[in-house]
Design an enzyme around this catalytic site. Structure first.
Site, PDB file in Angstrom:
ATOM      1  N   LYS A 112       0.805  -1.214   0.000  1.00 31.71           N
ATOM      2  CA  LYS A 112       0.000   0.000   0.000  1.00 31.71           C
ATOM      3  C   LYS A 112       0.840   1.267   0.000  1.00 31.71           C
ATOM      4  O   LYS A 112       0.357   2.325  -0.373  1.00 31.71           O
ATOM      5  CB  LYS A 112      -0.974   0.015   1.192  1.00 31.71           C
ATOM      6  CG  LYS A 112      -2.124  -0.979   1.038  1.00 31.71           C
ATOM      7  CD  LYS A 112      -3.232  -0.696   2.035  1.00 31.71           C
ATOM      8  CE  LYS A 112      -4.421  -1.630   1.786  1.00 31.71           C
ATOM      9  NZ  LYS A 112      -5.507  -1.379   2.734  1.00 31.71           N
ATOM     10  N   LYS A 195      -4.389  -8.856  -6.068  1.00 27.68           N
ATOM     11  CA  LYS A 195      -5.658  -9.184  -5.436  1.00 27.68           C
ATOM     12  C   LYS A 195      -6.711  -8.115  -5.740  1.00 27.68           C
ATOM     13  O   LYS A 195      -6.383  -6.948  -5.961  1.00 27.68           O
ATOM     14  CB  LYS A 195      -5.489  -9.379  -3.932  1.00 27.68           C
ATOM     15  CG  LYS A 195      -5.452  -8.098  -3.125  1.00 27.68           C
ATOM     16  CD  LYS A 195      -5.746  -8.397  -1.655  1.00 27.68           C
ATOM     17  CE  LYS A 195      -6.056  -7.099  -0.923  1.00 27.68           C
ATOM     18  NZ  LYS A 195      -7.193  -7.167  -0.046  1.00 27.68           N
ATOM     19  N   LYS A 198     -10.432  -3.046  -2.511  1.00 32.59           N
ATOM     20  CA  LYS A 198     -11.284  -1.861  -2.510  1.00 32.59           C
ATOM     21  C   LYS A 198     -10.479  -0.621  -2.828  1.00 32.59           C
ATOM     22  O   LYS A 198     -10.886   0.211  -3.614  1.00 32.59           O
ATOM     23  CB  LYS A 198     -11.901  -1.659  -1.126  1.00 32.59           C
ATOM     24  CG  LYS A 198     -12.990  -2.616  -0.797  1.00 32.59           C
ATOM     25  CD  LYS A 198     -13.836  -2.014   0.329  1.00 32.59           C
ATOM     26  CE  LYS A 198     -13.965  -2.992   1.478  1.00 32.59           C
ATOM     27  NZ  LYS A 198     -12.894  -2.856   2.463  1.00 32.59           N
TER      28      LYS A 198
HETATM   29  P1  ATP Z   1      -8.540  -2.260   1.232  1.00 32.95           P
HETATM   30  O1  ATP Z   1      -7.987  -2.227  -0.165  1.00 32.95           O
HETATM   31  O2  ATP Z   1      -9.109  -0.944   1.687  1.00 32.95           O
HETATM   32  O3  ATP Z   1      -7.592  -2.895   2.209  1.00 32.95           O
HETATM   33  P2  ATP Z   1      -9.842  -4.766   0.914  1.00 32.95           P
HETATM   34  O4  ATP Z   1     -10.451  -4.972  -0.409  1.00 32.95           O
HETATM   35  O5  ATP Z   1      -8.524  -5.395   1.191  1.00 32.95           O
HETATM   36  O6  ATP Z   1      -9.804  -3.198   1.141  1.00 32.95           O
HETATM   37  P3  ATP Z   1     -10.656  -5.116   3.635  1.00 32.95           P
HETATM   38  O7  ATP Z   1     -11.757  -4.325   4.237  1.00 32.95           O
HETATM   39  O8  ATP Z   1      -9.244  -4.749   3.945  1.00 32.95           O
HETATM   40  O9  ATP Z   1     -10.873  -5.158   2.047  1.00 32.95           O
HETATM   41  O10 ATP Z   1     -10.853  -6.640   4.020  1.00 32.95           O
HETATM   42  C1  ATP Z   1     -12.091  -7.212   4.430  1.00 32.95           C
HETATM   43  C2  ATP Z   1     -11.985  -8.720   4.376  1.00 32.95           C
HETATM   44  O11 ATP Z   1     -11.982  -9.137   3.007  1.00 32.95           O
HETATM   45  C3  ATP Z   1     -10.683  -9.273   4.985  1.00 32.95           C
HETATM   46  O12 ATP Z   1     -10.988 -10.437   5.715  1.00 32.95           O
HETATM   47  C4  ATP Z   1      -9.845  -9.625   3.791  1.00 32.95           C
HETATM   48  O13 ATP Z   1      -8.982 -10.712   4.073  1.00 32.95           O
HETATM   49  C5  ATP Z   1     -10.896 -10.010   2.761  1.00 32.95           C
HETATM   50  N1  ATP Z   1     -10.427  -9.759   1.390  1.00 32.95           N
HETATM   51  C6  ATP Z   1     -10.018  -8.578   0.889  1.00 32.95           C
HETATM   52  N2  ATP Z   1      -9.680  -8.696  -0.410  1.00 32.95           N
HETATM   53  C7  ATP Z   1      -9.887  -9.997  -0.744  1.00 32.95           C
HETATM   54  C8  ATP Z   1      -9.747 -10.744  -1.944  1.00 32.95           C
HETATM   55  N3  ATP Z   1      -9.319 -10.186  -3.067  1.00 32.95           N
HETATM   56  N4  ATP Z   1     -10.076 -12.068  -1.935  1.00 32.95           N
HETATM   57  C9  ATP Z   1     -10.508 -12.648  -0.797  1.00 32.95           C
HETATM   58  N5  ATP Z   1     -10.661 -12.007   0.372  1.00 32.95           N
HETATM   59  C10 ATP Z   1     -10.364 -10.691   0.408  1.00 32.95           C
HETATM   60 MG    MG Z   2      -7.368  -4.883   2.965  1.00 32.21          MG
END
Ligand code: ATP
Ligand code: MG
Length: 332
Positions: A112, A195, A198
């Site tokens: 990040k 991956k 968000k």
């Molecule tokens: P950010 O980019 O803001 O970190 P994020 O997409 O990683 O957002 P989070 O809110 O950090 O989402 O994570 C919420 C949950 O979703 C966590 O348990 C994380 O492990 C899971 N998660 C996030 N991205 C993925 C993905 N691509 N595939 C499977 N699980 C995911």
């Molecule tokens: Mg995350």
């Protein structure tokens, strides 16, 4: 009943499909025979740039989406992280037990902070895993259901728990990760080696659960695929097609091998078209339900108040032990 705890950040208007199949879906299943605590991690959202108005909106949208996904306020404590101050308080104590080098090794920080360079990243982003450790340890949970991307943070959490326990007195339970292999990680539709995320995926790369279903269908049809024509699961050679198969299998329950058979001799376009239908059928009712919940904000706020009360009682009891054991003088 064993306790479980997990959180999700309000860093976008909508959960993406990776959040759902990697995390939230497990939360729903775990409600049956666990005592669950699920929270919207608004404090974690301050680790990257944010807008106050959006943060407020997204926090409520997050809570509504959890409920729409099947997290039941009668079975689970659903709360907003900043409503339970013990999270920040324990994090500060744990900061004192965390090595600088130890925090620097975290790959999420590296990923990040890669864009603007380490110097542009906030101290909050650096300390994120420590706050996450506090989130977890306060509830002394047996399991933490998260996606594969959080495994390293959970390892740090266990290390910190162990360190605290041996330095002071046994206070924390060492939580086990609860990660379902098959759907542990969904990848970006446009760059299937990264991956789905968000805050760092481009809009065309993520399947947002609250998007207009027509837009979602289009994103899937324009997903990057790989050279060749064969539809088979091969993470190395065919990350794009493999990701589509993973999503398909996650939503229909069909094993990947059955899908490979079903699509033998067919074209990438056939797979995408069918997958678009599968995803649209899945997200449409979810979206309707979320919008309904957001229409009744009084009710939503009541759910969150009750969740914070349940969670706060547990968290404060742990924090009291911690404060006493580290040598803080209790106020008269
Ligand atoms: P950010 O980019 O803001 O970190 P994020 O997409 O990683 O957002 P989070 O809110 O950090 O989402 O994570 C919420 C949950 O979703 C966590 O348990 C994380 O492990 C899971 N998660 C996030 N991205 C993925 C993905 N691509 N595939 C499977 N699980 C995911
Ligand atoms: Mg995350």
């Amino acid at each position: 009943r064993p306790r479980v705890l997990s959180g999700i950040q309000p860093t976008s208007d909508s959960f993406h499909l990776g959040n759902y199949v990697g995390a939230v879906r497990q939360w729903v299943d775990l409600q049956r025979d666990h005592q669950p605590f699920f929270f919207i991690a608004d404090m974690h959202a301050l680790t990257v740039e944010w807008d106050p108005k959006l943060l407020r909106e997204r926090t409520l949208r997050g809570a509504a989406q959890l409920i729409a996904a099947g997290v039941d306020p009668a079975k689970s404590a659903i709360f907003v992280q900043s409503h339970v101050p013990a999270h920040a308080q324990l994090a500060w104590v744990l900061n004192g037990l965390t090595g600088f080098g130890e925090a620097r090794r975290m790959t999420q920080f590296k990923d990040k902070s890669a864009k603007g360079g380490e110097g542009a990243a906030s101290v909050g982003l650096f300390a994120y895993p420590v706050l996450m450790a506090a989130d977890i340890l306060l509830y002394r949970p047996h399991y933490v259901p998260v996606g594969e991307d959080q495994r390293q943070h959970l390892e740090l959490t266990r290390d910190l728990a162990q360190r605290f326990n041996s330095r002071f007195k046994k206070t924390f339970r060492l939580p086990e990760p609860y990660i379902l292999k098959a759907t542990a990680k969904l990848y970006d539709l446009q760059d299937p080696t990264r991956k789905m995320s968000k805050s760092s995926s481009a809009p065309s790369g993520i399947i947002e659960m609250l998007d207009d279903p027509k837009v979602t269908a289009k994103k899937i049809r324009s997903a990057v695929t790989d050279s060749g024509t064969e539809i088979r699961f091969d993470q190395e050679e065919k990350p794009g097609v493999s990701n589509l198969l993973t999503i398909y299998s996650a939503l229909t329950g069909e094993p990947i091998s059955a899908l490979e058979e079903q699509y033998a001799g067919k074209m990438y376009g056939d797979l995408k078209k069918d997958l678009a239908d599968v995803v649209v059928d899945f997200v449409t009712p979810f979206r309707d339900r979320t919008l309904e919940l957001l229409d009744d904000q009084d009710h939503l706020m009541q759910v969150l108040a009750k969740g914070a009360e349940t969670a706060g009682a547990v968290a404060e009891a742990t924090l009291r032990d911690v404060y006493q054991r580290v040598g803080f003088v209790a106020p008269a």
